[in-house]
Design a protein around this motif. Sequence first.
Motif, PDB file in Angstrom:
ATOM      1  N   PRO A  88       0.763  -1.019   0.039  1.00  0.00           N
ATOM      2  CA  PRO A  88      -0.217  -0.083   0.013  1.00  0.00           C
ATOM      3  C   PRO A  88       0.832   1.184   0.012  1.00  0.00           C
ATOM      4  O   PRO A  88       0.441   2.130  -0.535  1.00  0.00           O
ATOM      5  CB  PRO A  88      -0.771  -0.006   1.208  1.00  0.00           C
ATOM      6  CG  PRO A  88      -0.135  -1.155   2.163  1.00  0.00           C
ATOM      7  CD  PRO A  88       0.591  -2.086   1.438  1.00  0.00           C
ATOM      8  N   GLU A 121      -1.653  -6.523  -3.815  1.00  0.00           N
ATOM      9  CA  GLU A 121      -1.287  -5.226  -3.303  1.00  0.00           C
ATOM     10  C   GLU A 121      -1.237  -4.174  -4.964  1.00  0.00           C
ATOM     11  O   GLU A 121      -0.722  -4.687  -5.681  1.00  0.00           O
ATOM     12  CB  GLU A 121      -0.332  -5.052  -2.601  1.00  0.00           C
ATOM     13  CG  GLU A 121      -0.479  -5.946  -1.344  1.00  0.00           C
ATOM     14  CD  GLU A 121      -1.587  -5.190  -0.396  1.00  0.00           C
ATOM     15  OE1 GLU A 121      -2.035  -4.095  -0.536  1.00  0.00           O
ATOM     16  OE2 GLU A 121      -2.243  -6.115   0.164  1.00  0.00           O
ATOM     17  N   HIS A 171      -5.983  -4.783  -3.672  1.00  0.00           N
ATOM     18  CA  HIS A 171      -6.043  -3.361  -3.688  1.00  0.00           C
ATOM     19  C   HIS A 171      -5.301  -3.177  -4.863  1.00  0.00           C
ATOM     20  O   HIS A 171      -4.538  -3.753  -5.359  1.00  0.00           O
ATOM     21  CB  HIS A 171      -5.106  -2.926  -2.501  1.00  0.00           C
ATOM     22  CG  HIS A 171      -5.784  -3.200  -1.180  1.00  0.00           C
ATOM     23  ND1 HIS A 171      -5.422  -4.197  -0.406  1.00  0.00           N
ATOM     24  CD2 HIS A 171      -6.730  -2.661  -0.726  1.00  0.00           C
ATOM     25  CE1 HIS A 171      -6.119  -4.226   0.761  1.00  0.00           C
ATOM     26  NE2 HIS A 171      -7.268  -3.218   0.665  1.00  0.00           N
TER      27      HIS A 171
END
Lengths: 127, 338
Positions: free
Chosen positions: B132, B173, B338
């Motif tokens: 992230p 991610e 994500h």
Amino acid sequence: MNHPADLKYSSDHEWVKVEGTTARIGISDFAQDNLGDIVWVDLPAQGLHVEANGAFSEVESTKSVSEIFAPVSGTIVEVNDQLQDAPELLNRDPYGTGWICVVEMSDPTELDSLLDAAAYESLIGDE
Amino acid sequence: MVPFGGWDMPLNYAAGTLAEHRACRTAAVVFDVSHLGTVRVEGALALERLQAVLTNDLDKVEPGRCQYTHLLDETGSVVDDIIVWWRTPELFDVMPNASNTDGVVAALGVSNEKLQVNDVTATRAILAVQGPNARAMSSAVIPEAASIGRFRVAEFEFDGTTCVVAGTGYTGEDGFEIAVPAERASDLWRAITSVGIEPAGLGARDTLRLEAALPLHGHELGEGITPLNAGLEWVVSWTKPGFRGRDALAAQKAAGVDPVLVGLLIDGKRPPRAGMAVLRGGERVGTVSSGNFSPMLSQGIALAFVHPDVAVGDCIQCEARGSLLEGTVVHTPFVAKH
């Protein structure tokens, strides 16, 4: 790596701490380092009879499954239940809170065939 | 270090697999993934050749974009899963798995004046920055790379050297992957780690991709497994004229797909492992293809090929050397992407 002088070691990388007629058993610092992050310990049942050099438990890391061999023969009288929820204790504290079980020895002369710390370190130095 | 497809790969760095895994989910890590192949396909006929060989439809994207795709054999089995970096109209970097590069080169056929196919794997390293905070942390040292869009590919300058960056990865991610000339790889690695991005090894790469339910060739893809078995029909274009293995795949679709890939969540920490039998109501319904401990869920997770009537919510057991691991069929990914 740390291999305390007051313990005995098997060539399969278990350690033994003699406490009177019983033997506390775990895996060596060398073993935990080679296994990597341990995520599961298949704990033996209390009361189980184990034979020297016989497999009695399994530990699993993120990369592999390994058997644990009994360094001495006898009956398991105590099991470290904490490892069920916190298997990482084998990595973090292999000689302390990461012990696996205690065996009431049926033949203490088997201790003579185990290695002292210096002999164990020379063994793993060759691996 | 472990041998992997002809490369020596670090299984983990000093922090260990679990810490590296968590760092990727909560901050950022860098992987050396130079073992991925790079097959450079260039020329006026490059697009046409790739369209005829690979399952996905490059007409859905454009130069400057990346696409996930498969290479099949005539039976529909997945020879490899591949990311295509479409760099300029007549220049493609096709990225297979380590051990499959030769097979991909062979499938693309012989070079001629309008089509050049070259394995350039040895000329470059690939570093994957994932997590992230991957962009925010790396922007201090490689700002252009850090701002690449998802599934976009572009060149950028690193300290006077031209590199290629793509907004791709294999962890679930956000992040990006950089192809850097081999002789500058250590410099780029040092720049990336200088801002606090921790290195991560093959062990974490595998647990991360498993939590994200991303397939691994040799487990969820390979001989006897089609994209339909693996639940990846979106990678297959039925509307373009054709590709190798299309007829076999169409026949399988018409007959019904069996087995199918599902996710299993184990009640406890014990990891299910590849090869374990999957039981439902005492009856065998399939086999685990990949299994491990999920560091984020603190439970065992697995991908498994099962009978098509196995459904999400079904209670199952995995047979683990004499004991049964209780679990449930769940939706994947196991951890939100994500």
